[in-house]
Every structure is written in structure tokens, then in C-alpha cells.
Design an enzyme around this catalytic site. Structure first.
Site, mmCIF file in Angstrom:
data_model
loop_
_atom_site.group_PDB
_atom_site.id
_atom_site.type_symbol
_atom_site.label_atom_id
_atom_site.label_comp_id
_atom_site.label_asym_id
_atom_site.label_seq_id
_atom_site.Cartn_x
_atom_site.Cartn_y
_atom_site.Cartn_z
ATOM 1 N N TYR A 151 55.555 -54.915 -21.248
ATOM 2 C CA TYR A 151 55.093 -54.301 -20.017
ATOM 3 C C TYR A 151 55.545 -52.850 -20.026
ATOM 4 O O TYR A 151 56.717 -52.563 -20.248
ATOM 5 C CB TYR A 151 55.672 -55.022 -18.793
ATOM 6 C CG TYR A 151 55.233 -54.427 -17.470
ATOM 7 C CD1 TYR A 151 53.901 -54.473 -17.071
ATOM 8 C CD2 TYR A 151 56.153 -53.823 -16.621
ATOM 9 C CE1 TYR A 151 53.502 -53.924 -15.852
ATOM 10 C CE2 TYR A 151 55.760 -53.279 -15.401
ATOM 11 C CZ TYR A 151 54.433 -53.328 -15.028
ATOM 12 O OH TYR A 151 54.047 -52.787 -13.820
ATOM 13 N N ASP A 161 60.159 -47.475 -25.080
ATOM 14 C CA ASP A 161 60.183 -47.679 -23.636
ATOM 15 C C ASP A 161 61.517 -48.325 -23.302
ATOM 16 O O ASP A 161 61.691 -49.535 -23.418
ATOM 17 C CB ASP A 161 59.006 -48.556 -23.193
ATOM 18 C CG ASP A 161 58.980 -48.738 -21.685
ATOM 19 O OD1 ASP A 161 60.010 -48.437 -21.034
ATOM 20 O OD2 ASP A 161 57.951 -49.198 -21.159
ATOM 21 N N LYS A 180 64.585 -47.502 -13.886
ATOM 22 C CA LYS A 180 65.538 -48.500 -13.385
ATOM 23 C C LYS A 180 66.981 -47.974 -13.259
ATOM 24 O O LYS A 180 67.292 -47.322 -12.267
ATOM 25 C CB LYS A 180 65.436 -49.770 -14.225
ATOM 26 C CG LYS A 180 64.008 -50.352 -14.101
ATOM 27 C CD LYS A 180 63.811 -51.762 -14.581
ATOM 28 C CE LYS A 180 62.446 -52.273 -14.158
ATOM 29 N NZ LYS A 180 61.457 -52.363 -15.217
HETATM 30 C C1 LIG Z 1 59.926 -51.854 -15.121
HETATM 31 C C2 LIG Z 1 59.328 -51.330 -16.373
HETATM 32 C C3 LIG Z 1 58.391 -50.280 -16.380
HETATM 33 C C4 LIG Z 1 57.782 -49.744 -15.120
HETATM 34 O O1 LIG Z 1 58.693 -49.109 -14.308
HETATM 35 P P1 LIG Z 1 58.326 -48.952 -12.730
HETATM 36 O O2 LIG Z 1 59.464 -48.132 -12.200
HETATM 37 O O3 LIG Z 1 58.259 -50.333 -12.186
HETATM 38 O O4 LIG Z 1 57.027 -48.255 -12.670
HETATM 39 C C5 LIG Z 1 57.996 -49.764 -17.578
HETATM 40 N N1 LIG Z 1 58.471 -50.248 -18.750
HETATM 41 C C6 LIG Z 1 59.368 -51.248 -18.797
HETATM 42 C C7 LIG Z 1 59.873 -51.726 -20.114
HETATM 43 C C8 LIG Z 1 59.809 -51.842 -17.619
HETATM 44 O O5 LIG Z 1 60.641 -52.879 -17.660
#
Ligand SMILES: *Cc1c(COP(=O)(O)O)cnc(C)c1O
Length: 431
Positions: free
Chosen positions: A148, A243, A271
Site C-alpha cells: 500500500y 516507501d 506516520k
Molecule cells: C500509511 C501508508 C501510506 C499512506 O500514508 P497516509 O498518511 O495514510 O496517506 C503510504 N505508504 C505506506 C507504506 C503506508 O503504510
């Protein structure tokens, strides 16, 4: 209050929410759709605990989806916020605090020379991918099944937890043309990456990867997977994007790239760097970051990007993480928890696989090794539901889907671990 009564409180609140908010939630995974029942409405939180509107108190292993490494309402973070908020909440102009947070990130993350702040992880990923395309003048990107990367149109392809839970492989509302340049390949399969890159000779702008997959449950990269991606990227002039929205400041202070000693070209963060406030960031090599507007021609912006409230929360959080350096102790506590769960399950003949690293873990009710999205999908989701609700009754709040990661914070100490293991024991016994 009786159990029946507490359940009714959540049900009523959820019904009311649904009258005004689609599905009653502002982000789908919160809805408990994967585990059934009404979601627990939270009133407040402190340390390792969530306190619910229904009167319940839970040891929280979701921790705002990993954002709260220092636990809920960490005193230094809250104090910093109290101070800053009185001076105004957004200026739409530059501040020293932005530089301070950027400096902390640059000093911590091995591959980042320059960093741009955003309001969410989604925005960070969108910026990084656009930059990779601008830099390479190519269009196609490779991502991995079950990963994701936020909710941008072109990345909602085989996009992990929320999507897996909803049983869709892609969102509707995304024109086919928008995912034309997105290629999804199985995680941990270097050969497939190599042959795809060769086949599309010269068309791939970026490979984007969660260095530890955490959105189809925790999936550990096999030895050489990340290093192999680095080699392929170098050979074919592809931008390698990590990511690290979950793994950044989670696996180690320098993130997964420090942990595994593999440097990407660009890194996405989110996060933890906001300490519970909305934030994201992307950064990398000077030569690439220079292409961003206003220096370069790749546009990216945000009215509230780098706002003083989120930035202050981020600064306090990172400073505390640096000082406290909780990584080794959290890993030890996580080991104790996971081995305890494992032996408790074995005693009762319950088959499960636990994937864990650092302070994150997932439990899969399956007898297969989970090394990619398709093996993650071999899990028995009904068993997970039973397990989840059993724990909830015992005052333990796991992430509400078998396709999600669970996390420890600095407040998850031996007492919390022991209490959780007792709850697990009783839950398995009842299953
Ligand atoms: C949570 C998440 C996102 C998206 O971040 P948001 O602040 O919810 O837009 C992108 N990449 C990874 C790996 C994530 O866990």
C-alpha cells in the site's frame, strides 16, 4: 456495565456515524469490516492504552497504524504542542521549525540529503513518483502486490490490507488508463522484476517498495531482495523508492535502509515523523531533489505542508526517539510477546505463522510461510476474527485485520506483554 450494554454503545454510535459519514468512518480499515461487529469508539488514549466510549480500556497494538512509536499522549510531545499552538496554527510562510525537522530527518536517514514535507504519506509517495518520472523522463513504475502506497489512483493496484479486506483488487473510479503505467509484481521475487525490466527495456522510471511489507501483514524481505532491487535500478537507470512510511524511524532510527544497509534514491516517510499529527515527507539525493519546484520543473505543493503544529509534534517525537533509543528493548519485548503467542498456539494445536521484525509483527492463521501477498491470503480470516474479538473482550486491541501489522511503543513494557500473553492464552483456550 454488562458486556451487552458496552456492545450496544458502540453499535449506537456507529449507526449515528453512518448517518453522516460514508460507512461511519474516515478511513475504511477503521470500520472493522474485516473482523465484523461495530468498531470501538475511542474517547482518549495514554501510553499503551486506548480508553473507549463504552468504558473499556485496551492495550493498543495498532497505535494509529504504527504512527505512535512513543505511545499515546507522550508528555514531551504534548507539552511542545501546547506551547506552539498558542502562537497560531498555520502561517503559510516559512518557519525555523521546518528546517529543524528537515535537519533531524536528513541526519537520521542515510540516503536523504534534502527533504520536502507534505501532509500525508499519500502525498509523499505522489511527490516521489512524480519526481522519479521527471528525473528519468520515463513513465512506468513497478510496485509489489499487497503493498500500500497511499490512495493515489495509479497506485491502487493490488494495494494490500484495506483493499484485500474489501475483496477488491482495484478501486472503482480509477480509469484504466491511469494504471496503464503501473506494474504489480510479487514481493520477494527478484527474477520477475529482472525479466520485467528487461522486457520493458528503457521504460521503467521507478521501483517503489516497502522495504518491509506491512500492508498485507508484516512480510520480511528475503536476503538479497532489496540489494537486488538496488542493482537492477542502478543497471537500468531506474529510481529506487523506499516507501518507509511505516518502517521509517520504526525499524531503526535511520529506518529500514539503515537496518538492511541498502540505500534507495528516494524515501517516503509519514506516520512516526508526525508523532500522531498529519504529515508526510519525501527526500533523497540532492541531484534528484533539485528538480522539485521552485528550483526545478517538477511541481509539488501544499497549503498546510510543514505547518507548525505537525512539525513541532514531529520534532519532539524524533528528538525523544533519538535520546531514548528504544529499538533494542522494543525488539526484545516483541520477541517475548511473539514467542509466547507461538507456544500458546502450539500447545492447543492452532496453526499460525508469525512474521516479525523490530517492534512490528503480524499473526497469520496459516501453516504456510508468508513471503508475499498470495501466501498472506492463505490465512484463515475467520480464525483471525475469532482471535481478534477474543482479545478485544480481554482488553487487548490488535489491528483489526489479519492483513495489518501490529506495533509496540515505548509504553509496551513487560507488564503489558504479560497481560497480553494471558489474554492470548485465554482466547486460544476458548477458540
Ligand atoms: C500509511 C501508508 C501510506 C499512506 O500514508 P497516509 O498518511 O495514510 O496517506 C503510504 N505508504 C505506506 C507504506 C503506508 O503504510
Amino acid at each position: 456495565m454488562t458486556k451487552e450494554k458496552t456492545r450496544n454503545i458502540d453499535r449506537e454510535l456507529f449507526e449515528t456515524a453512518k448517518k453522516y459519514i460514508p460507512g461511519g468512518v474516515n478511513s475504511p480499515v477503521r470500520s472493522f469490516k474485516a473482523v465484523g461487529g461495530s468498531p470501538v469508539f475511542v474517547k482518549r488514549a495514554k501510553g499503551s492504552r486506548l480508553y473507549a466510549e463504552n468504558g473499556g480500556c485496551f492495550i493498543d497494538y495498532c497505535l494509529s497504524w504504527g504512527a505512535l512509536m512513543m505511545g499515546h499522549a507522550y508528555p514531551r510531545v504534548i507539552k511542545g504542542l501546547e506551547r506552539v499552538i498558542k502562537r497560531g496554527t498555520s502561517y503559510g510562510a516559512v518557519t525555523k521549525a521546518e528546517t529543524e525537522l528537515a535537519k533531524l530527518i536528513v541526519e537520521a536517514v542515510p540516503s536523504i540529503d534534502r527533504v520536502r514535507l507534505t501532509n500525508s504519506g499519500t502525498e509523499a509517495v505522489m511527490g516521489a513518483v512524480r519526481l522519479a518520472r521527471g528525473h528519468t523522463k520515463k513513465n512506468a513504475i513497478i510496485k509489489f502486490e499487497g503493498a500500500y502506497h497511499g490512495h493515489a489512483d495509479y497506485l491502487l493496484d493490488e494495494a494490500g490490507s484495506g483493499m484485500a479486506t474489501l475483496g477488491r483488487s482495484a478501486s472503482s473510479g480509477v480509469p484504466e488508463d491511469f494504471t496503464r503505467y503501473t506494474i504489480s509484481l510479487p514481493y520477494n521475487d527478484l527474477k520477475k522484476v529482472e525479466s520485467m525490466v528487461e522486457k520493458l527495456n528503457g521504460k521503467i522510471a521507478a521501483i517503489i517498495v516497502e522495504p518491509v511489507a506491512a500492508n498485507s501483514g508484516v512480510i520480511i524481505p528475503e536476503a538479497e531482495f532489496l540489494r537486488g532491487l538496488r542493482k537492477i535500478a542502478d543497471k537500468f537507470n531506474i529510481v529506487l523508492i523506499f516507501d518507509e512510511v511505516i518502517t521509517g524511524f520504526r525499524l531503526s532510527y535511520g529506518g529500514a535502509q539503515e537496518f538492511f544497509d541498502v540505500k534507495p534514491d528516494l524515501t517516503c516517510l509519514g506516520k512516526i515523523i508526525g508523532g500522531g499529527l498529519p504529515i508526510g515527507a519525501f527526500g533523497g539525493k540532492k541531484e534528484i531533489m533539485r528538480l522539485l519546484a521552485p528550483e526545478g520543473s517538477v511541481y509539488q505543493a501544499g497549503t498546510l505542508s510543514g505547518n507548525p503544529v505537525a512539525v513541532t509534534s514531529g520534532i519532539s517525537t524524533l528528538k525523544e526517539l533519538k535520546k531514548v533509543n528504544p529499538y533494542a528493548i522494543l525488539e526484545k519485548r516483541k520477541e517475548k510477546l511473539c514467542s509466547g503467542i507461538k507456544s500458546s498456539a502450539e500447545k492447543r494445536g492452532i496453526k499460525l505463522e508469525i512474521n516479525s521484525i523490530g517492534s512490528m509483527f503480524s499473526i497469520f492463521f496459516t501453516d504456510r510461510k508468508v513471503k508475499n501477498f498470495s501466501t498472506a491470503k492463505t490465512q484463515d480470516t475467520d480464525l483471525f476474527k475469532e482471535f481478534f474479538h477474543g482479545l478485544l473482550k480481554e482488553g487487548v486491541y490488535f489491528s483489526p485485520s489479519g492483513f495489518e501489522a501490529n506495533f509496540l511503543s515505548t509504553f509496551h513494557k513487560d507488564a503489558e506483554i504479560n497481560k497480553t500473553l494471558e489474554a492470548v492464552e485465554r482466547t486460544f483456550k476458548a477458540m
